[in-house]
Scaffold this motif. Structure first.
Motif, PDB file in Angstrom:
ATOM      1  N   ASP A  70       0.603  -1.164   0.206  1.00 46.53           N
ATOM      2  CA  ASP A  70      -0.295  -0.036  -0.574  1.00 46.53           C
ATOM      3  C   ASP A  70       0.926   1.010  -0.114  1.00 46.53           C
ATOM      4  O   ASP A  70       0.246   1.818  -0.455  1.00 46.53           O
ATOM      5  CB  ASP A  70      -1.070  -0.037   1.213  1.00 46.53           C
ATOM      6  N   THR A  71       1.738   1.306   0.437  1.00 43.77           N
ATOM      7  CA  THR A  71       2.917   2.901   0.739  1.00 43.77           C
ATOM      8  C   THR A  71       3.370   2.419  -0.720  1.00 43.77           C
ATOM      9  O   THR A  71       3.346   3.566  -0.575  1.00 43.77           O
ATOM     10  CB  THR A  71       3.809   2.285   1.485  1.00 43.77           C
ATOM     11  N   ALA A  74       1.707   4.480  -3.316  1.00 53.04           N
ATOM     12  CA  ALA A  74       0.871   5.387  -2.970  1.00 53.04           C
ATOM     13  C   ALA A  74       0.432   6.342  -3.903  1.00 53.04           C
ATOM     14  O   ALA A  74       1.304   6.801  -4.657  1.00 53.04           O
ATOM     15  CB  ALA A  74       1.432   6.202  -1.087  1.00 53.04           C
ATOM     16  N   ILE A  85      -0.454  10.353   2.949  1.00 52.01           N
ATOM     17  CA  ILE A  85      -0.179   9.333   3.614  1.00 52.01           C
ATOM     18  C   ILE A  85      -0.975  10.143   5.099  1.00 52.01           C
ATOM     19  O   ILE A  85      -0.083  10.985   5.396  1.00 52.01           O
ATOM     20  CB  ILE A  85       1.095   9.008   3.735  1.00 52.01           C
ATOM     21  N   ILE A  94      -4.018   5.382   4.073  1.00 54.62           N
ATOM     22  CA  ILE A  94      -3.330   5.909   2.960  1.00 54.62           C
ATOM     23  C   ILE A  94      -4.503   5.528   1.187  1.00 54.62           C
ATOM     24  O   ILE A  94      -4.894   4.632   1.666  1.00 54.62           O
ATOM     25  CB  ILE A  94      -1.946   4.514   2.617  1.00 54.62           C
ATOM     26  N   ARG A  96      -3.977   5.050  -2.166  1.00 54.81           N
ATOM     27  CA  ARG A  96      -3.260   4.194  -3.074  1.00 54.81           C
ATOM     28  C   ARG A  96      -3.489   4.650  -4.767  1.00 54.81           C
ATOM     29  O   ARG A  96      -5.216   4.275  -5.030  1.00 54.81           O
ATOM     30  CB  ARG A  96      -2.781   3.328  -2.772  1.00 54.81           C
ATOM     31  N   VAL A 223       7.878   5.691   0.842  1.00 53.58           N
ATOM     32  CA  VAL A 223       6.259   5.837  -0.065  1.00 53.58           C
ATOM     33  C   VAL A 223       6.685   5.896  -1.387  1.00 53.58           C
ATOM     34  O   VAL A 223       7.340   6.585  -1.299  1.00 53.58           O
ATOM     35  CB  VAL A 223       5.600   7.004   0.386  1.00 53.58           C
TER      36      VAL A 223
END
Length: 225
Positions: A70-71, A74, A85, A94, A96, A223
């Motif tokens: 997910d990060t 993003a 975030i 988040i 995304r 990120v």
């Protein structure tokens, strides 16, 4: 003349064990059985502990791997229209990029990690195609259209810190918004090579505390990387 009496034959001892011998044998067997049971019990307990620990490690690995995905996916702050975030209301949020088939218009998705009844739950919105739908998802709660995926049980707390350039690690969203404003104000028109606006948040640190852990487990993610 009388016949002399015959000598008596010696009495034979009855075959078998005496009561004392039986009691000694039973006592020895009881001690051996007790020692064997204790050894077997320790082996079973050790196996159960190892099995439980391995299951917890798999759950941790799956949860942190999902956070990493997910990060990494993003959206940019420009796409999100806000910090992609954020830490708000006890949840990690988040925004995304949602994977779509080639040629399809891009979609965004809002994901939240929240502790509910001692369990980390990943809430994911449906694909969002309009700015209005994105704003409602960012500011609203998890409706019935959201997907709720339980990730880990027995969690006492989950905390997050964001890495903001020129500030460092922080949990204050005011620092994030100030960095976002500075990035937007620093954009020059025309931009050289259409360079994207820098991210306000470039790193994410997540700490999860559980009852079965002596100390929280912490992971750091880049990120968009």
């Amino acid at each position: 003349m009388s016949t002399p009496p015959r000598p008596r034959a010696p009495m034979r001892r009855a075959a078998g064990f005496t009561l004392i011998e039986l009691l000694v044998a039973i006592a020895i067997l009881a001690v051996v059985a007790l020692l064997s049971w204790r050894g077997l019990d320790q082996i079973v307990r050790g196996r159960n502990i190892i099995t439980h620990s391995m299951a917890e490690e798999r759950v941790f690995a799956q949860m942190f791997d999902q956070m990493r995905i997910d990060t990494r996916q993003a959206a940019s702050d420009d796409e999100a229209g806000a910090p992609a975030i954020a830490i708000d209301g006890g949840a990690l949020q988040i925004v995304r990029v949602f994977a779509v088939p080639p040629g399809a218009p891009p979609r965004l998705q809002v994901v939240r990690y929240r502790v509910t009844n001692g369990q980390v739950v990943r809430y994911a919105s449906p694909p969002l195609a309009t700015v209005g739908a994105l704003r409602r998802a960012q500011r609203g709660g998890e409706t019935g259209a959201w997907n709720a995926l339980p990730m880990m049980q027995g969690v006492g707390s989950i905390s997050a810190r964001l890495y903001v350039p020129k500030v460092g690690w922080t949990s204050d969203m005011g620092d994030v918004r100030a960095q976002l404003d500075a990035n937007n104000n620093g954009v020059k028109v025309p931009q050289i090579g259409n360079a994207p606006v820098p991210r306000a948040v470039t790193g994410l640190e997540v700490s999860v505390g559980a009852r079965a852990l002596a100390r929280p487990v912490t992971r750091v993610f880049l990120v968009g990387e």
